[in-house]
Write an enzyme that holds these catalytic residues in place. Sequence first.
Site, PDB file in Angstrom:
ATOM      1  CG  LEU A 116      -2.297  -0.716   0.898  1.00 41.77           C
ATOM      2  CD1 LEU A 116      -2.173  -2.208   1.201  1.00 41.77           C
ATOM      3  CD2 LEU A 116      -3.421  -0.137   1.720  1.00 41.77           C
ATOM      4  CB  THR A 137       8.641  -2.608 -18.338  1.00 44.27           C
ATOM      5  OG1 THR A 137       8.630  -1.531 -19.263  1.00 44.27           O
ATOM      6  CG2 THR A 137       9.911  -2.471 -17.501  1.00 44.27           C
ATOM      7  CG  ASP A 138       8.146  -1.509 -23.720  1.00 41.25           C
ATOM      8  OD1 ASP A 138       8.092  -0.937 -22.606  1.00 41.25           O
ATOM      9  OD2 ASP A 138       7.592  -1.045 -24.738  1.00 41.25           O
ATOM     10  CD  GLU A 139       9.371   2.486 -19.395  1.00 43.30           C
ATOM     11  OE1 GLU A 139      10.261   3.186 -18.885  1.00 43.30           O
ATOM     12  OE2 GLU A 139       8.158   2.670 -19.213  1.00 43.30           O
ATOM     13  CE1 TYR A 155       9.379   0.606 -13.436  1.00 41.49           C
ATOM     14  CE2 TYR A 155       9.559   1.376 -15.709  1.00 41.49           C
ATOM     15  CZ  TYR A 155       8.993   0.526 -14.766  1.00 41.49           C
ATOM     16  OH  TYR A 155       8.046  -0.403 -15.150  1.00 41.49           O
ATOM     17  CE  LYS A 189       9.657  -4.133 -13.677  1.00 44.32           C
ATOM     18  NZ  LYS A 189       8.767  -4.806 -12.672  1.00 44.32           N
ATOM     19  CE  LYS A 209       3.391   5.375 -13.704  1.00 43.36           C
ATOM     20  NZ  LYS A 209       3.011   4.034 -13.330  1.00 43.36           N
TER      21      LYS A 209
HETATM   22  N1  NAD Z   1       2.114   0.586 -16.202  1.00 45.63           N
HETATM   23  C1  NAD Z   1       2.671   0.106 -17.298  1.00 45.63           C
HETATM   24  O1  NAD Z   1       2.436   0.633 -18.394  1.00 45.63           O
HETATM   25  C2  NAD Z   1       3.561  -1.102 -17.242  1.00 45.63           C
HETATM   26  C3  NAD Z   1       3.982  -1.700 -18.445  1.00 45.63           C
HETATM   27  C4  NAD Z   1       4.786  -2.840 -18.390  1.00 45.63           C
HETATM   28  C5  NAD Z   1       5.131  -3.397 -17.169  1.00 45.63           C
HETATM   29  N2  NAD Z   1       4.730  -2.795 -16.021  1.00 45.63           N
HETATM   30  C6  NAD Z   1       5.106  -3.422 -14.735  1.00 45.63           C
HETATM   31  O2  NAD Z   1       3.898  -3.916 -14.158  1.00 45.63           O
HETATM   32  C7  NAD Z   1       3.967  -3.853 -12.737  1.00 45.63           C
HETATM   33  C8  NAD Z   1       2.768  -3.087 -12.197  1.00 45.63           C
HETATM   34  O3  NAD Z   1       2.770  -1.765 -12.759  1.00 45.63           O
HETATM   35  P1  NAD Z   1       1.630  -0.727 -12.360  1.00 45.63           P
HETATM   36  O4  NAD Z   1       1.622   0.324 -13.398  1.00 45.63           O
HETATM   37  O5  NAD Z   1       0.389  -1.467 -12.021  1.00 45.63           O
HETATM   38  O6  NAD Z   1       2.276  -0.133 -11.010  1.00 45.63           O
HETATM   39  P2  NAD Z   1       1.585   0.692  -9.835  1.00 45.63           P
HETATM   40  O7  NAD Z   1       2.614   1.690  -9.417  1.00 45.63           O
HETATM   41  O8  NAD Z   1       0.233   1.156 -10.223  1.00 45.63           O
HETATM   42  O9  NAD Z   1       1.386  -0.401  -8.670  1.00 45.63           O
HETATM   43  C9  NAD Z   1       2.436  -0.936  -7.935  1.00 45.63           C
HETATM   44  C10 NAD Z   1       1.857  -1.705  -6.750  1.00 45.63           C
HETATM   45  O10 NAD Z   1       2.950  -2.319  -6.055  1.00 45.63           O
HETATM   46  C11 NAD Z   1       2.787  -2.079  -4.653  1.00 45.63           C
HETATM   47  N3  NAD Z   1       4.134  -2.069  -4.056  1.00 45.63           N
HETATM   48  C12 NAD Z   1       5.125  -1.145  -4.267  1.00 45.63           C
HETATM   49  N4  NAD Z   1       6.199  -1.485  -3.524  1.00 45.63           N
HETATM   50  C13 NAD Z   1       5.893  -2.628  -2.865  1.00 45.63           C
HETATM   51  C14 NAD Z   1       6.595  -3.473  -1.968  1.00 45.63           C
HETATM   52  N5  NAD Z   1       7.861  -3.198  -1.594  1.00 45.63           N
HETATM   53  N6  NAD Z   1       5.983  -4.576  -1.493  1.00 45.63           N
HETATM   54  C15 NAD Z   1       4.711  -4.857  -1.858  1.00 45.63           C
HETATM   55  N7  NAD Z   1       3.978  -4.091  -2.686  1.00 45.63           N
HETATM   56  C16 NAD Z   1       4.569  -2.993  -3.201  1.00 45.63           C
HETATM   57  C17 NAD Z   1       2.094  -0.732  -4.579  1.00 45.63           C
HETATM   58  O11 NAD Z   1       1.458  -0.534  -3.318  1.00 45.63           O
HETATM   59  C18 NAD Z   1       1.122  -0.829  -5.744  1.00 45.63           C
HETATM   60  O12 NAD Z   1      -0.068  -1.469  -5.334  1.00 45.63           O
HETATM   61  C19 NAD Z   1       5.319  -3.181 -12.410  1.00 45.63           C
HETATM   62  O13 NAD Z   1       6.236  -4.190 -12.078  1.00 45.63           O
HETATM   63  C20 NAD Z   1       5.717  -2.486 -13.696  1.00 45.63           C
HETATM   64  O14 NAD Z   1       7.124  -2.435 -13.828  1.00 45.63           O
HETATM   65  C21 NAD Z   1       3.942  -1.659 -16.025  1.00 45.63           C
END
Ligand code: NAD
Length: 338
Positions: A33, A131-133, A156, A160, A195
């Site tokens: 959270l 991620t593709d990043e 970031y 990853k 975002k």
């Molecule tokens: N958003 C995108 O476009 C995208 C694209 C490709 C991959 N991703 C990957 O998908 C995953 C989710 O992305 P998102 O956009 O939903 O992120 P987000 O920031 O919306 O959510 C991250 C969640 O992780 C929880 N969290 C953070 N640190 C934590 C910890 N130490 N222990 C437990 N929980 C923790 C947060 O409370 C939150 O609920 C990430 O790993 C991100 O790298 C995201």
Amino acid sequence: MRLLVTGGLGFIGSNFVRYSIKKNHRVVNLDMLTYAGNPENLGDIECSPAYRLIRGDIADTRLIEKTIGPDIDAVVNFAAESHVDRSISDPAPFIKTNVLGTQTLLKAVLKANLLNKSRQGSPIRFIQVSTDEVYGSLGTEGCFTEESPLSPNNPYSASKAAADLLALSYHRTYGLPVIITRCSNNYGPYQYPEKLIPLAITNALRDIPIPIYGDGLYTRDWVHVQDHCRAIEMVAASGAGDGEVFNIGGGNERTNIEIATGILRILNKPLTLLRFVEDRSGHDRRYAVNYGKILDRLGWRPEMPFSAGLEETVGWYVKNARWWEGLKNRERQYQALN
Ligand SMILES: NC(=O)c1ccc[n+]([C@@H]2O[C@H](COP(=O)([O-])OP(=O)(O)OC[C@H]3O[C@@H](n4cnc5c(N)ncnc54)[C@H](O)[C@@H]3O)[C@@H](O)[C@H]2O)c1
């Protein structure tokens, strides 16, 4: 399947938990959270007998080792610090969660698997949501494949990439069943309003300027979050765990300026709301993903057409102003576009 989902109160994680419950999987959701984790994202399923929430940190060894046991088939790791601008201001939490947190999970899965083996149980699989990043930036031509070199350009994406390499090393060194998915930019409901797409929608709804980095021609390949969740569930259900990487893409390349103008058009707001701002340092120019491997191997392809997905997403933010208004008021410093 019995899944341990981490970060399941964030944007993609909460969509994935909801999707998994609909597919009759059982889910334990472990989330710290942070500012990005919001229990309201799963308010509709919090009483489901197939769902349980644990509040905690993926870097907390004791908690993680207590949570990962023989009653789990797969761990799906979404938990991360995910916003590039925040990683530029302060990389430390990105290293702690994205790198050390992933390593803590890998170590705990390995430990649980050794115990499972001695009891003739099946090994727990580990799915790392990446991620593709991690591939860095493209020129005007071409797409990232799973063989593209890792070349991250900001803290970031570097964190990853480090997590991906650690996960692969656990497969190669210890035989841990690991799969990595690398998806391009997601959009859809419940995305935190820092975002690009939710920021542009919510600023436009308040008639405040939408900041656009540099010349606005930064290009991303957009995937609807439901398509991403379907891909991850297919990967998890496939039973694979042989250290493979699957790229997930949308086939929808758009510049930031196209996204912002498209949103203004849907909301019938003036283009004068666009405001060009100083560029982000280390800004990747273009991402595009070849998803041929997951199509060939698992039959996955993106289904949501971008124009319909964007209209639906704008409609969700219009209907759910109560969800984003409080979040937006508390986060004034992160108003730039990704
Ligand atoms: N958003 C995108 O476009 C995208 C694209 C490709 C991959 N991703 C990957 O998908 C995953 C989710 O992305 P998102 O956009 O939903 O992120 P987000 O920031 O919306 O959510 C991250 C969640 O992780 C929880 N969290 C953070 N640190 C934590 C910890 N130490 N222990 C437990 N929980 C923790 C947060 O409370 C939150 O609920 C990430 O790993 C991100 O790298 C995201």
